[in-house]
Motif scaffolding. Structure first.
Motif, mmCIF file in Angstrom:
data_model
loop_
_atom_site.group_PDB
_atom_site.id
_atom_site.type_symbol
_atom_site.label_atom_id
_atom_site.label_comp_id
_atom_site.label_asym_id
_atom_site.label_seq_id
_atom_site.Cartn_x
_atom_site.Cartn_y
_atom_site.Cartn_z
ATOM 1 N N LEU A 93 4.428 0.576 3.077
ATOM 2 C CA LEU A 93 4.615 1.976 3.936
ATOM 3 C C LEU A 93 3.952 2.856 2.975
ATOM 4 O O LEU A 93 3.407 3.802 3.746
ATOM 5 N N ALA A 94 3.843 2.806 1.964
ATOM 6 C CA ALA A 94 2.945 3.754 1.097
ATOM 7 C C ALA A 94 1.409 3.896 1.235
ATOM 8 O O ALA A 94 0.859 4.624 1.787
ATOM 9 N N VAL A 95 0.876 2.437 1.376
ATOM 10 C CA VAL A 95 -0.469 2.270 1.671
ATOM 11 C C VAL A 95 -0.748 2.541 2.970
ATOM 12 O O VAL A 95 -1.850 3.185 3.497
ATOM 13 N N ARG A 96 -0.011 2.247 4.118
ATOM 14 C CA ARG A 96 -0.279 2.482 5.550
ATOM 15 C C ARG A 96 0.136 4.071 5.894
ATOM 16 O O ARG A 96 -0.718 4.367 6.787
ATOM 17 N N GLN B 54 1.039 0.849 -8.262
ATOM 18 C CA GLN B 54 0.197 2.172 -7.885
ATOM 19 C C GLN B 54 -0.365 1.709 -6.437
ATOM 20 O O GLN B 54 -1.152 1.074 -6.284
ATOM 21 N N PRO B 55 0.382 1.979 -5.226
ATOM 22 C CA PRO B 55 -0.390 1.935 -3.936
ATOM 23 C C PRO B 55 -1.446 2.612 -3.809
ATOM 24 O O PRO B 55 -1.411 3.951 -4.179
ATOM 25 N N VAL B 56 -2.336 2.267 -3.147
ATOM 26 C CA VAL B 56 -3.933 2.846 -2.912
ATOM 27 C C VAL B 56 -4.203 2.679 -1.543
ATOM 28 O O VAL B 56 -4.267 1.449 -1.069
ATOM 29 N N ARG B 57 -4.417 3.716 -0.786
ATOM 30 C CA ARG B 57 -4.794 3.625 0.416
ATOM 31 C C ARG B 57 -6.544 3.679 0.497
ATOM 32 O O ARG B 57 -6.993 4.738 0.251
ATOM 33 N N LEU B 58 -7.053 2.490 0.823
ATOM 34 C CA LEU B 58 -8.517 2.267 0.826
ATOM 35 C C LEU B 58 -9.127 2.288 2.287
ATOM 36 O O LEU B 58 -8.635 1.381 3.022
ATOM 37 N N ILE C 37 -10.589 6.761 -1.432
ATOM 38 C CA ILE C 37 -9.490 6.015 -2.249
ATOM 39 C C ILE C 37 -8.402 6.978 -2.482
ATOM 40 O O ILE C 37 -8.821 8.183 -2.984
ATOM 41 N N VAL C 38 -7.198 6.937 -1.827
ATOM 42 C CA VAL C 38 -5.925 7.967 -1.824
ATOM 43 C C VAL C 38 -5.021 7.312 -2.787
ATOM 44 O O VAL C 38 -4.510 6.027 -2.553
ATOM 45 N N LEU C 39 -4.608 7.828 -3.905
ATOM 46 C CA LEU C 39 -3.598 7.405 -4.652
ATOM 47 C C LEU C 39 -2.352 8.040 -4.380
ATOM 48 O O LEU C 39 -2.077 9.074 -4.452
ATOM 49 N N GLU C 40 -1.265 6.986 -4.079
ATOM 50 C CA GLU C 40 -0.061 7.585 -3.434
ATOM 51 C C GLU C 40 1.192 7.447 -4.754
ATOM 52 O O GLU C 40 0.626 6.970 -5.917
ATOM 53 N N THR C 41 2.092 8.005 -4.476
ATOM 54 C CA THR C 41 3.075 7.996 -5.672
ATOM 55 C C THR C 41 3.418 6.589 -6.070
ATOM 56 O O THR C 41 3.693 5.629 -5.170
#
Length: 373
Positions: A297-300, A234-238, A276-280
């Motif tokens: 790539l998913a996090v950034r 689970q990629p997370v953008r924090l 906190i953004v939960l990506e695919t």
């Protein structure tokens, strides 16, 4: 306004593969502060939480501990002066018909209330998942746990820290010493066992903290645990924002910063938001380097970071990326394959990931602003 991100030399690495960050005190830009009385009140609130949580943890049955832990984490985040914002990007939403786009005020209020109380989680109970994100500071642990309780792969000396040490033990931290490469197989084995048992575990693949406006490459070693167990990642953008919605570097724990100085700086600051953004979710596949690349790539994402009012670009030098202070050239908007990096290019895997993490395929995108229970 400064356009240079770093003013400190890179940390001295014990070995060639040890991650290091050039971020330092010059990266930290203070924001609005509160008075001494409110700082003391926040500190007393934190002390009360840390004193009562171990008792509640031991007194409650195992089935209720997760909800209590999440509630404590959210209140602790508020005591640190931060609001929680969670955005769930895992479920694509269908276009809204034109006749429904113009909602009445009552309908809009209901929609806002539903979004504010939406229950976003990393995975269903008993479903193992490896959560990966960038590392900014010690508050990352609290922010991630406020979404859903989970274990962490964290620096070994965290257990000896004041305040956070006892909390780390209760959260069953998997300690890692970056200086000792020979311990990596044991850490991967312990992480694999946790994932195979259906636990949620978070890790920071950069291996060190950055200021939040710059970042390092995600190291692939620990991703092997997801591959060995067939666990989705689970990629997370924090990121941390100030009251104006701009990136905030106050929570960053970089350079020669001490825990005491960092804690005081966070407690004094006003109006911070932990987003906190939960990506695919990413399918593990068979190559940990490819998995690390996809998660990075998913996090950034494709967004350009902002250090000032001018867009900047990343310059890459080996495993470290810094910002080019020159303005970014304007490019025409592109559509089509913007999100092509997610997954592994097979449409069935995306739907499997969605079904695994959400239980249904047609759920509207959710965004929440966490508040104390």
């Amino acid at each position: 306004m400064r356009t240079v991100v770093f003013d400190a030399p890179p940390a001295q690495a014990v070995h060639a593969w040890m991650p290091s960050s050039p971020c330092g005190p010059g990266c930290i830009e203070p924001i609005g502060e509160i008075g001494t009385a409110r700082v003391v009140a926040r500190a007393l609130g934190i002390a009360g939480l840390l004193l009562t949580y171990p008792v509640c943890h031991l007194a409650l049955p195992a089935g209720r501990r997760a909800d209590v832990q999440r509630g404590y984490a959210r209140v602790l985040l508020r005591c640190l002066g931060m609001r929680l914002r969670v955005v769930d990007n895992r479920i694509p939403t269908d276009p809204v018909p034109a006749e429904r786009a113009i909602a009445s005020r009552v309908g809009a209020e209901r929609a806002a209330a539903a979004a504010a109380t939406a229950d976003v989680r990393y995975a269903d109970p008993g479903t193992g998942v490896l959560v990966v994100t960038g590392h900014i500071g010690w508050t990352d642990v609290v922010a991630l746990a406020a979404v859903q309780p989970l274990g962490f792969v964290a620096r070994a000396d965290l257990i000896d820290w004041p305040l956070l040490g006892s909390l780390a033990q209760l959260m069953r931290v998997i300690p890692i010493e970056r200086e000792r490469l020979r311990q990596l197989p044991d850490v991967v084995a312990r992480l694999s066992a946790r994932l195979a048992a259906g636990e949620r575990v978070a890790m920071f693949p950069e291996g060190t903290t950055w200021c939040g406006r710059a970042y390092g490459t995600m190291r692939p070693a620990l991703f092997q645990a997801a591959i060995d167990t067939g666990t989705f990642v689970q990629p997370v953008r924090l990121r941390y924002l100030n009251g104006h919605g701009d990136r905030c570097t106050v929570p960053s724990f970089v350079g020669e910063d001490s825990f005491g100085n960092s804690a005081v700086r966070v407690l004094r600051s006003r109006g911070m938001i932990a987003e906190i953004v939960l990506e695919t979710p990413e399918y593990p596949g068979l190559d940990r380097k490819d998995l690390a690349r996809r998660c990075e790539l998913a996090v950034r994402g494709a967004e350009l970071p902002r250090h000032s009012s001018t867009d900047t670009e990343w310059i890459e030098a080996t495993a470290t990326r810094v910002q080019d202070p020159a303005p970014a050239p304007q490019e025409p908007a592109r559509t089509g394959a913007a999100g092509a990096h997610h997954g592994v290019g097979r449409p069935g895997l995306r739907s499997r990931a969605v079904a695994l993490f959400r239980g249904r395929a047609t759920h509207p995108r959710q965004a929440t602003d966490g508040t104390p229970a």
